[in-house]
Design an enzyme around this catalytic site. Sequence first.
Site, PDB file in Angstrom:
ATOM      1  N   PHE A  26      48.980  -8.858 -24.182  1.00  0.00           N
ATOM      2  CA  PHE A  26      49.543  -8.695 -25.528  1.00  0.00           C
ATOM      3  C   PHE A  26      49.131  -7.383 -26.176  1.00  0.00           C
ATOM      4  O   PHE A  26      49.132  -7.274 -27.395  1.00  0.00           O
ATOM      5  CB  PHE A  26      49.163  -9.883 -26.417  1.00  0.00           C
TER       6      PHE A  26
ATOM      7  N   ALA B 293      59.363   0.740 -14.788  1.00  0.00           N
ATOM      8  CA  ALA B 293      59.013   0.532 -13.385  1.00  0.00           C
ATOM      9  C   ALA B 293      60.240   0.058 -12.606  1.00  0.00           C
ATOM     10  O   ALA B 293      60.414   0.387 -11.426  1.00  0.00           O
ATOM     11  CB  ALA B 293      57.870  -0.470 -13.272  1.00  0.00           C
TER      12      ALA B 293
ATOM     13  N   ARG C 159      70.742  -5.410 -19.870  1.00  0.00           N
ATOM     14  CA  ARG C 159      70.834  -6.152 -18.608  1.00  0.00           C
ATOM     15  C   ARG C 159      69.698  -7.159 -18.476  1.00  0.00           C
ATOM     16  O   ARG C 159      68.534  -6.834 -18.726  1.00  0.00           O
ATOM     17  CB  ARG C 159      70.774  -5.146 -17.456  1.00  0.00           C
TER      18      ARG C 159
ATOM     19  N   GLN D 136      60.309 -15.307 -22.138  1.00  0.00           N
ATOM     20  CA  GLN D 136      59.783 -14.289 -23.050  1.00  0.00           C
ATOM     21  C   GLN D 136      60.254 -14.552 -24.476  1.00  0.00           C
ATOM     22  O   GLN D 136      59.499 -14.425 -25.428  1.00  0.00           O
ATOM     23  CB  GLN D 136      60.222 -12.895 -22.599  1.00  0.00           C
TER      24      GLN D 136
ATOM     25  N   GLY E  86      64.508  -4.421 -23.220  1.00  0.00           N
ATOM     26  CA  GLY E  86      63.186  -5.030 -23.058  1.00  0.00           C
ATOM     27  C   GLY E  86      63.161  -6.290 -23.881  1.00  0.00           C
ATOM     28  O   GLY E  86      63.847  -6.398 -24.902  1.00  0.00           O
ATOM     29  N   VAL E  87      62.394  -7.279 -23.438  1.00  0.00           N
ATOM     30  CA  VAL E  87      62.462  -8.592 -24.071  1.00  0.00           C
ATOM     31  C   VAL E  87      61.096  -9.136 -24.461  1.00  0.00           C
ATOM     32  O   VAL E  87      60.995 -10.226 -25.011  1.00  0.00           O
ATOM     33  CB  VAL E  87      63.157  -9.600 -23.123  1.00  0.00           C
TER      34      VAL E  87
ATOM     35  N   GLU F  13      58.733  -8.466 -26.711  1.00  0.00           N
ATOM     36  CA  GLU F  13      58.175  -8.565 -28.053  1.00  0.00           C
ATOM     37  C   GLU F  13      59.167  -8.994 -29.111  1.00  0.00           C
ATOM     38  O   GLU F  13      58.792  -9.490 -30.175  1.00  0.00           O
ATOM     39  CB  GLU F  13      57.556  -7.197 -28.433  1.00  0.00           C
TER      40      GLU F  13
END
Lengths: 352, 752
Positions: B251, B525, B641, B651, B715-716, B718
């Site tokens: 985190f 990455a 995506r 998440q 991105g998922v 947060e």
Amino acid sequence: MKNFDYIRPTTIPDAIAAAAEPGSAYLAGGTNLLDLMKGGVTSPERIVDISRLAELNRIERLADGGLRLGALVRNADLAHDPEFARSYPAVAEALLSGASAQLRNAATVGGNLLQRTRCSYFYDTASACNKREPGAGCDALGGENRLHAVLGWSDACIATHPSDFCVPLVALDAVVEIEGKKGRRHVTLEEFHRLPGETPQRENGLEPGDLIVGVRLPAEAASFSANARYLKVRERTSYAFAVVSAAAALVVEGGKIRQARLALGGVAAKPWRARSAEAVLLGADADETSFVRAADAALADASPSGDNAFKIELARRIVVRALMSALAGTPGRLPALPASPFSSIPGVRHDA
Amino acid sequence: MTLELSLNQQPAHLRQGSSIGQPLTRRDGFLKVTGAARYAADNHPPGMLYAVLAVSGIARGRVASLDVEAAKAHGGVVEVMTPQNRPPLATDPDAKNNPFMFRLDLLQNDRIRYPNQTIAVVIAETLEAATEGAALLSPRYEAQPARVGLDGAESFVPGGVGIGSPAVHHKGDVEAGLESAATRIEATYETSAQYHNAMEPHAIVAAWDGDSLSIDTPSQGLAMAQGRIAGLFGIAPQNIHIRSPFLGGGFGSKGMISGPQVLGILAARLVGCPVKLVLRREQMYGPAGHRAPTRQTLRMGMDREGRLTAIDHHAKTASSTFDDFFEPAADASHTLYASPAIATSHEAVRLDTGTPLFMRAPGEATGSIALESAIDEAAGACGMDPLEFRLRNYAEVEPMTGKPFSSKALRECYTLASERFGWQRRPLQPRQMPDKDGFLTGWGMGTATFPAIMFQAEARAVLRADGSGLMETGAQDMGQGAWTAFAQIAADGLGLDIDQVDFRAGSSDLPNAGIAGGSGHTATAGMAIHNAGAAVIARLADLATGHEASPLFGAGNEGVLARGGRLYRRDDENRSESYGEILARAGLAEIDGRGTGTPDPASREAYAMHAHGAVFAEVKVDPDFGQIRVTRLVGAFAAGRVINPRLVRSQYYGGMIWGVSFALHEEAVTDRRSGRIQNANLAEYHVPVNADVPSVEALLVHEDDPYVNALGIKGVGEIGITGTAGAVANAVWHATGVRPRRFPIRIEDLLG
Ligand SMILES: Cc1cc2nc3c(=O)[nH]c(=O)nc-3n(C[C@H](O)[C@H](O)[C@H](O)COP(=O)(O)OP(=O)(O)OC[C@H]3O[C@@H](n4cnc5c(N)ncnc54)[C@H](O)[C@@H]3O)c2cc1C
Ligand code: SF4
């Protein structure tokens, strides 16, 4: 961790003899004691492990109609004993509202009575605490104390007793069976825990070596089974100590209250039997008006010990609701969220 | 590194010819549920000793004395490390030459600057002996008064907030916008200090061999940790091998190597044998970062149609006395709601605490709960439904910069989640929905957003003559499922079935995969993996198309396709050849290729890149007691995506539950006099339990984004916290009519 001796006696007299030595502590489920030891809050020199004394692990029906709970009966086993839950529903509900399933599997009857306060300054060895170190002062006074006591506190200590189990027990006149060097004696739970006064380190009447062997519920305690509830307000839906809780038990005939029992949790250094409120209830109409008067009587002597004035009003409301719930009748089975307001609903119509 | 990860075979991806997009279960799930996954503290090299920290009981002052003799006299204690005998370092732990470099407390002197700061390390043959040794040190202090709370010190405007964002931003004339508004609101909200509380404490097992160092420790950024340790000890980064196959959560608190981890390495240096050091839960409340408290004031003006004329968002926060991390809370107002005038500003105080740090959605989470509450108040002031109000102020371009969005399916999120939730039936006024049991029911909503960040990463791909593949990158799995998602990207990148791919990560001797943070790890990455796959496939294609014996000879500009371990001629799929055949003919055992993942500066300049979502919450509040329960949460998110919908949903669930935690539970209770945290344990530092989140739904909204990166990944990790925390707060208002102004919401706030 400080080194200590570990003794596992096989008989009660051996246990008492071993624990009578200074610096000894009994180990039951260990859910409180071991945390305190790891935190350096207590550091016994000798651990007397009683957890394998089978004779303390029994639930016995007594000839006089009462019930005797062995000191080592696990909180979960007791709560899930169908007959126990039927006869003392508020006690079973209180047990199941405490801690988590894992802790209840380990915690015992005796250990629950003797669990220490959750006052954070008591746990924090960098803070001053009269209970941990008599005469050191009390850092909870003037500190972060919104969950501290509103009844029976003193300038020496404003901590609360955190047990749920003890609240309905004290309401039902439970008696603690103690065995010590001088033999066996019985003390009512109401007298067992002490208020802090000048000596907050003295939390109960146990002498060195004294072993709680059991808790007795008198025959009369089962007479409330149709109208007994425990209600606990907490800061999350489960797995939290009570902000304030109440156990209420009634015997009602023809709309009049024939018998009434009321106790509060999370408000004082002991499970708080509200006798003045019971006196108000006795013979009164079984309705909200009487319950409000009872709540006022129960909290008449309350005063904030810090940022916790809200607990007094909260306690009043909980008393009223607990009595309303008791009046509505014990549910046929324990609710999925025991003692939660989200089970015993505001309108007291049914269980969620 | 040898990891036995057996794949859970899901035939769907075989049918569809792609691993990406398939809801594979975690590759490491079996290891974890059987206890076979080896976390840092599970390592016991031969001859290992145990180190335990002795930490400060005061917030500010100096250590006057330590009873080192008493500790050393305790059976089993081997050594006590204090400022007197701590091995030398090549770099001053108080030096700072970039914003990601945080000052550490490594026993450089006797000064104390926060509670729980390390003042000595006791090393012993057993954990118990080390623990007792630490207790026997009985420190004496020269104490100074602690500076505690947002009013506890003089405030100032920090040089920057977050990582290098200016403390003050504005566009347009906010005062004029407020002046001209038909309706105005102003409100102040407070959020509490929070601690990351990863399940796995910071732990390290360190072993020196001459000037080579081998460590097991959880890290969200292996290469950065390696670099930092190298700098501190004056050794080459490649002499340091860090293994971090699994993290029990991070985190943000494991993004940078923390002081206690370095102390474990120093302890091993001092005693000349391997040392294990594991933080106790309460010791995590200080040297390992936290989310600072905030006090935020929002002012908004609206015209007669409910259009925002101005947003002013001011945040006060705190950092430590000795380092800089300022929670960029007000920046949350830069991206969500259209307004001709927007101003954001920050001020801060310096307190005697450990330095705050990135904590899941740093700035976004704190800013979002205040912004979404204020938007709710603004909608109310205009007499509008909160969803209608948000749609009225929908940002078609990024409000602060005017840039177009690379993609933004927020409207679809609003529609999908609101319909699923049943929002249309919501009465405008509060306290209108008592349920049949007498609880006050309330519905609230919030908009979720999080930037689509990318860092830098590298990967190496190998194809072997037996037809299998290997993908290597030093990526980090905090528990989010990176082992699985990356293997899926690797499989597609190599044109192989996922069972044919050996995926290696979690070790510093692999290519640098950047940091698992900022919700950017999968994109960064993942792109490196994708490009490494493409590079090795290109080499393979050269071998085939250049050889007369190959059916692919002369495929020329049409090129080839890689699928299922074969290359196919793009214009004639009847002509194909297996990887093994191509390599065998070339007489090669294997070939490799490298790829990088980097943000594209041109598209980043041209577009604003954010993930979005909409969250709807239902709460029940006991009318007499003020106890709150979130009975329903529905969120819909569009984040480009989706590599693995199962993991992505997890998440979102985790983020949404964190949002509940933010609104209702989490608070580091800090003594107003001593600055000591009073609930530094998981019994009293509350996070939701299962009973607090009976129904959580996360819906995935399709979003194609050609600009963020070639894979279209945002991105998922947060985003779920944002939006949710405010939705819960707004639902509490709708239930009770009481506007929550401090978080977590307390029972006494609602007793009335
Ligand atoms: C995270 C957490 C949450 C909790 N939440 C709740 C809650 O919500 N409600 C609640 O009521 N409780 C809660 N508890 C407390 C829990 O109920 C007690 O820790 C437990 O009941 C103690 O029983 P034990 O057998 O484990 O006692 P131990 O830890 O073994 O002993 C406790 C004390 O009693 C003494 N002792 C034990 N048995 C005897 C005996 N027969 N005679 C004399 N002395 C004895 C021991 O020496 C020790 O001093 C919680 C505890 C934890 C750790
Ligand atoms: S309230 Fe009691 S237990 Fe708490 S610090 Fe004061 S004396 Fe100690």
